[in-house]
Scaffold this motif. Structure first.
Motif, PDB file in Angstrom:
ATOM      1  N   HIS A 111       0.975  -1.267  -0.129  1.00 60.45           N
ATOM      2  CA  HIS A 111       0.037  -0.008   0.108  1.00 60.45           C
ATOM      3  C   HIS A 111       0.820   1.257  -0.054  1.00 60.45           C
ATOM      4  CE1 HIS A 111      -3.937  -1.754   0.884  1.00 60.45           C
ATOM      5  NE2 HIS A 111      -3.512  -2.682   1.643  1.00 60.45           N
ATOM      6  N   SER A 137       0.721   5.949   0.205  1.00 61.75           N
ATOM      7  CA  SER A 137      -0.231   6.987   0.499  1.00 61.75           C
ATOM      8  C   SER A 137       0.562   8.374   0.048  1.00 61.75           C
ATOM      9  CB  SER A 137      -0.424   7.084   2.176  1.00 61.75           C
ATOM     10  OG  SER A 137      -0.794   8.479   2.615  1.00 61.75           O
ATOM     11  N   THR A 167      -5.006   7.163   0.707  1.00 65.28           N
ATOM     12  CA  THR A 167      -4.252   5.937   0.555  1.00 65.28           C
ATOM     13  C   THR A 167      -4.641   4.829  -0.649  1.00 65.28           C
ATOM     14  OG1 THR A 167      -5.728   4.377   1.924  1.00 65.28           O
ATOM     15  CG2 THR A 167      -3.930   5.671   2.983  1.00 65.28           C
ATOM     16  N   ARG A 197      -3.691   6.703   7.260  1.00 63.40           N
ATOM     17  CA  ARG A 197      -2.839   7.887   7.245  1.00 63.40           C
ATOM     18  C   ARG A 197      -3.353   8.955   7.755  1.00 63.40           C
ATOM     19  NH1 ARG A 197       1.496   9.531   3.463  1.00 63.40           N
ATOM     20  NH2 ARG A 197       2.934  10.895   4.860  1.00 63.40           N
ATOM     21  N   PHE A 249       2.373   5.639   9.296  1.00 65.64           N
ATOM     22  CA  PHE A 249       1.504   5.160   8.531  1.00 65.64           C
ATOM     23  C   PHE A 249       1.527   3.441   8.756  1.00 65.64           C
ATOM     24  CE2 PHE A 249      -0.333   4.252   4.514  1.00 65.64           C
ATOM     25  CZ  PHE A 249       0.197   3.566   3.450  1.00 65.64           C
TER      26      PHE A 249
END
Lengths: 113, 116
Positions: B47, B49, B55, B68, B74
């Motif tokens: 993942h 952000s 995200t 986030r 994070f």
């Protein structure tokens, strides 16, 4: 999405010999290319990067890399390898906005005395 | 300047347990991401952000959640750990539009996770 191929899983060179690690990328737009090094048990450290301009870029620890658009390659070189260069090396390709960077599978370098 | 800090460094979980891997950076970087590293596969993006409250999924998002709420933090959550999630996890951060601001990621030192 972009992708990176590092054809050599493991390379062994003698100390003092020259080194070239291969990297081929696939990306539809202007690629932003990177080489990272990872020592055992450590995170990744940036060696050098290419964004535009001169296709031969210099990095830390005496490394350099050459961008060849026609071959979609960004090979890493060093004229004379030191024992401390033994590590794993990763090539990566990213975008201008710096999200979704993709890494190759890595090349492990062994240095013989 | 601490850079990117990941905790814990090592963790063993039983199948089905949940946990959160922590990641914090003090460089005011907008962009943060999680990768997993497996032998022969390099780093795969889980993942990422691009700023607080934003995200998105990477290559291998299944089984992982992120949020986030601040620029600095994070966290990566494993809701129900599986043996296939045994890996080394790296958090990375950078400025967005990195061409204008130096480029490249700063990585944490990693979390080695084993699921039994």
């Amino acid at each position: 999405a972009q992708s990176v191929t590092q054809p050599d899983i493991h390379i062994t060179v003698s100390e003092g010999a020259s080194l070239e690690l291969r990297c081929n990328y696939s990306y539809g737009a202007t690629p932003y290319l990177f080489w990272y090094v990872q020592s055992p048990g450590q995170g990744l450290q940036l060696l050098l990067k290419y964004f535009s301009g001169d296709t031969l870029v210099q990095g830390i620890k005496g490394f350099e890399a050459e961008f060849k658009r026609s071959q979609s390659s960004f090979n890493l070189r060093k004229p004379s390898v030191h024992w401390s260069d033994a590590a794993e090396y990763f090539c990566a390709v990213g975008s201008y906005n710096n999200n979704d960077m993709r890494f190759g599978a890595g090349t492990r370098l062994t240095v013989k005395p | 300047n601490a850079g990117v800090t990941q905790t814990p460094k090592f963790q063993v979980l039983k199948t089905g347990q949940s946990m959160t891997l922590q990641c914090a950076q003090d460089m005011n970087h907008e962009y943060m991401s999680w990768y997993r590293q497996d032998p022969g596969m390099g780093l795969r993006l889980i993942h990422y952000s691009v700023g607080a409250g934003i995200t998105d999924q990477g290559e291998v998002p299944n089984g992982y959640n992120v949020s986030r709420s601040t620029t600095e933090d994070f966290p990566l959550r494993l809701l129900s750990a599986a043996p296939s999630q045994t890996s080394v996890y790296f958090c990375a951060s950078s400025y967005t539009k990195h061409r204008d601001r130096g480029g490249g990621y700063t990585f944490g030192s990693g979390t080695r996770l084993t699921v039994v």
